[in-house]
Design an enzyme around this catalytic site. Structure first.
Site, short mmCIF file in Angstrom:
data_model
loop_
_atom_site.label_atom_id
_atom_site.label_comp_id
_atom_site.label_asym_id
_atom_site.label_seq_id
_atom_site.Cartn_x
_atom_site.Cartn_y
_atom_site.Cartn_z
CB THR A 105 15.64 -73.99 54.16
OG1 THR A 105 16.80 -73.49 54.82
CG2 THR A 105 14.60 -72.89 54.07
CE LYS B 286 17.21 -70.45 55.86
NZ LYS B 286 18.53 -69.87 55.88
CE LYS C 192 15.61 -75.18 49.34
NZ LYS C 192 15.90 -75.19 50.76
P1 NAP Z 1 23.67 -79.20 49.05
O1 NAP Z 1 25.13 -78.97 49.12
O2 NAP Z 1 23.03 -79.24 47.70
O3 NAP Z 1 23.35 -80.56 49.83
C1 NAP Z 1 22.09 -81.15 49.74
C2 NAP Z 1 22.06 -82.46 50.48
O4 NAP Z 1 20.76 -83.05 50.30
C3 NAP Z 1 23.08 -83.49 49.97
O5 NAP Z 1 23.50 -84.26 51.06
C4 NAP Z 1 22.23 -84.31 48.99
O6 NAP Z 1 22.71 -85.62 48.78
C5 NAP Z 1 20.92 -84.38 49.75
N1 NAP Z 1 19.77 -84.72 48.91
C6 NAP Z 1 19.21 -83.97 47.94
N2 NAP Z 1 18.16 -84.62 47.39
C7 NAP Z 1 18.07 -85.81 48.03
C8 NAP Z 1 17.20 -86.92 47.91
N3 NAP Z 1 16.18 -86.93 47.03
N4 NAP Z 1 17.40 -87.98 48.73
C9 NAP Z 1 18.41 -87.98 49.63
N5 NAP Z 1 19.29 -86.96 49.79
C10 NAP Z 1 19.11 -85.88 49.00
O7 NAP Z 1 22.86 -78.10 49.87
P2 NAP Z 1 23.31 -77.22 51.14
O8 NAP Z 1 23.82 -75.91 50.65
O9 NAP Z 1 24.12 -78.05 52.06
O10 NAP Z 1 21.87 -76.92 51.77
C11 NAP Z 1 21.20 -77.84 52.59
C12 NAP Z 1 19.99 -77.15 53.20
O11 NAP Z 1 20.42 -76.02 53.98
C13 NAP Z 1 19.00 -76.58 52.18
O12 NAP Z 1 17.70 -76.70 52.68
C14 NAP Z 1 19.40 -75.11 52.08
O13 NAP Z 1 18.33 -74.30 51.64
C15 NAP Z 1 19.78 -74.84 53.52
N6 NAP Z 1 20.75 -73.75 53.74
C16 NAP Z 1 21.83 -73.61 52.91
C17 NAP Z 1 22.72 -72.57 53.15
C18 NAP Z 1 23.92 -72.35 52.27
O14 NAP Z 1 24.47 -71.22 52.32
N7 NAP Z 1 24.41 -73.32 51.52
C19 NAP Z 1 22.51 -71.69 54.22
C20 NAP Z 1 21.42 -71.90 55.07
C21 NAP Z 1 20.54 -72.93 54.81
P3 NAP Z 1 23.77 -85.93 47.60
O15 NAP Z 1 25.10 -85.57 48.17
O16 NAP Z 1 23.59 -87.37 47.32
O17 NAP Z 1 23.38 -85.05 46.44
#
Ligand code: NAP
Length: 285
Positions: free
Chosen positions: A95, A170, A238
């Site tokens: 997102t 979204k 965010k």
């Molecule tokens: P998450 O568990 O925090 O995972 C974030 C990912 O991004 C990890 O692989 C992290 O790597 C990587 N990352 C963060 N900063 C980085 C950087 N500077 N350089 C390289 N890699 C980086 O988040 P998530 O829940 O999976 O969400 C991912 C996306 O999906 C977001 O945009 C979120 O808004 C969206 N989303 C989430 C949900 C939900 O329910 N969780 C639902 C729909 C959409 P590391 O492992 O090294 O930290």
């Protein structure tokens, strides 16, 4: 088809795992390598840079936190943009701000590759079960080529037209979801403060017009004091920031969004890594 998957967090790990189980040849990259171990032991190949991943893959799938994270893996000498060319497709599930999605789309297309923005609806459990909803916008040809992969990670895929239409939808989805859940949890914190049992109040509200399976899932956890992260507080903050920015750009009157954004700002420092439902604690503190 070879798929390169960048970002193995809460959402990406479930999605990449389902693609691997479906038989795709998988290349993976994550900033923190440890999170790739399980996928590697099941046959995915770890790439040491996003560039290497894009060199080896036909489809580059990305699922990262935000704009900054997407820039970190796309730009520079190790970024995946370096390895793009005709025949490659990039789909960004993260997102991100709609304006950044347009920027990334141009950068990908300048290199002769095709681009899709593909934000998703659904959280940790739908990602693990392959039951997300994918909102796609961008190159139709790319969409058709990705359909067989998208079907393995979703229960519904919608093609919405040009970038950044899917990002706009979204942003609206998360604005409506965050403001509604916040209002509901504010109500339950209010109930507690005036001497009512929030569980009793929830059971009553849940038998009326507010009945909704996702609220029920979230609120039962809140009442059990379970704030294990499915969708982090900081990621919802965010997304509210993106919504405020888009609302400002289009001069939209969104007072509820503005108020809820302030509540998330108030709780951010303390609750960043908890589930977004920790907003309940902000009212209760
Ligand atoms: P998450 O568990 O925090 O995972 C974030 C990912 O991004 C990890 O692989 C992290 O790597 C990587 N990352 C963060 N900063 C980085 C950087 N500077 N350089 C390289 N890699 C980086 O988040 P998530 O829940 O999976 O969400 C991912 C996306 O999906 C977001 O945009 C979120 O808004 C969206 N989303 C989430 C949900 C939900 O329910 N969780 C639902 C729909 C959409 P590391 O492992 O090294 O930290």
């Amino acid at each position: 088809m070879k798929i390169g998957f960048i970002g193995l967090g809460i959402m990406g790990s479930g999605m990449a795992n389902n693609l691997l189980k479906s038989g795709f040849d998988m290349y993976v990259y994550n900033r923190t390598r440890e999170k790739a171990k399980e996928l590697e032991s099941n046959g995915a190949k770890f790439c040491s840079t996003p560039k290497e991943l894009a060199e080896k893959s036909d489809l580059v799938f990305i699922m990262l936190t935000d704009v900054g994270a997407c820039k970190a893996v796309s730009e520079g000498k190790d970024g995946f943009l370096e390895a793009l060319g005709k025949g490659k497709i990039v789909a960004n599930f993260s997102t991100v701000h709609p304006n950044y999605s347009l920027e990334l789309c141009s950068l990908v297309k300048e290199r002769g590759a095709l681009f899709l923005e593909t934000p998703v609806l659904g959280s940790k459990i739908p990602a693990q079960k392959g039951e997300l909803v994918i909102l796609a916008a961008g190159d139709k040809e790319a969409f058709e080529k990705c359909t067989s992969a998208f079907e393995k990670i979703s229960k519904k895929v919608m093609y919405l037209g040009d970038v950044p239409k899917a990002s706009y939808v979204k942003v609206v989805n998360n604005e409506a979801f965050a403001t509604s859940l916040t209002a509901y949890l504010e109500g339950l914190a209010f109930a507690r403060k005036i001497g009512l049992d929030p569980e009793m109040v929830f059971n009553i509200l849940n038998s009326g017009a507010l009945a909704n399976p996702y609220f029920e899932f979230k609120i039962k956890k809140v009442l059990a004091n379970d704030f294990e992260t499915h969708f982090s507080f900081e990621n919802m903050k965010k997304d509210l920031g993106y919504a405020v920015s888009v609302a400002d750009e289009f001069k939209c009157y969104c007072p509820t969004l503005a108020a809820v954004n302030e509540v998330f700002k108030k709780g951010l420092k303390k609750h960043a890594k908890e589930d977004m439902s920790a907003i309940f604690k902000v009212f209760d503190e």
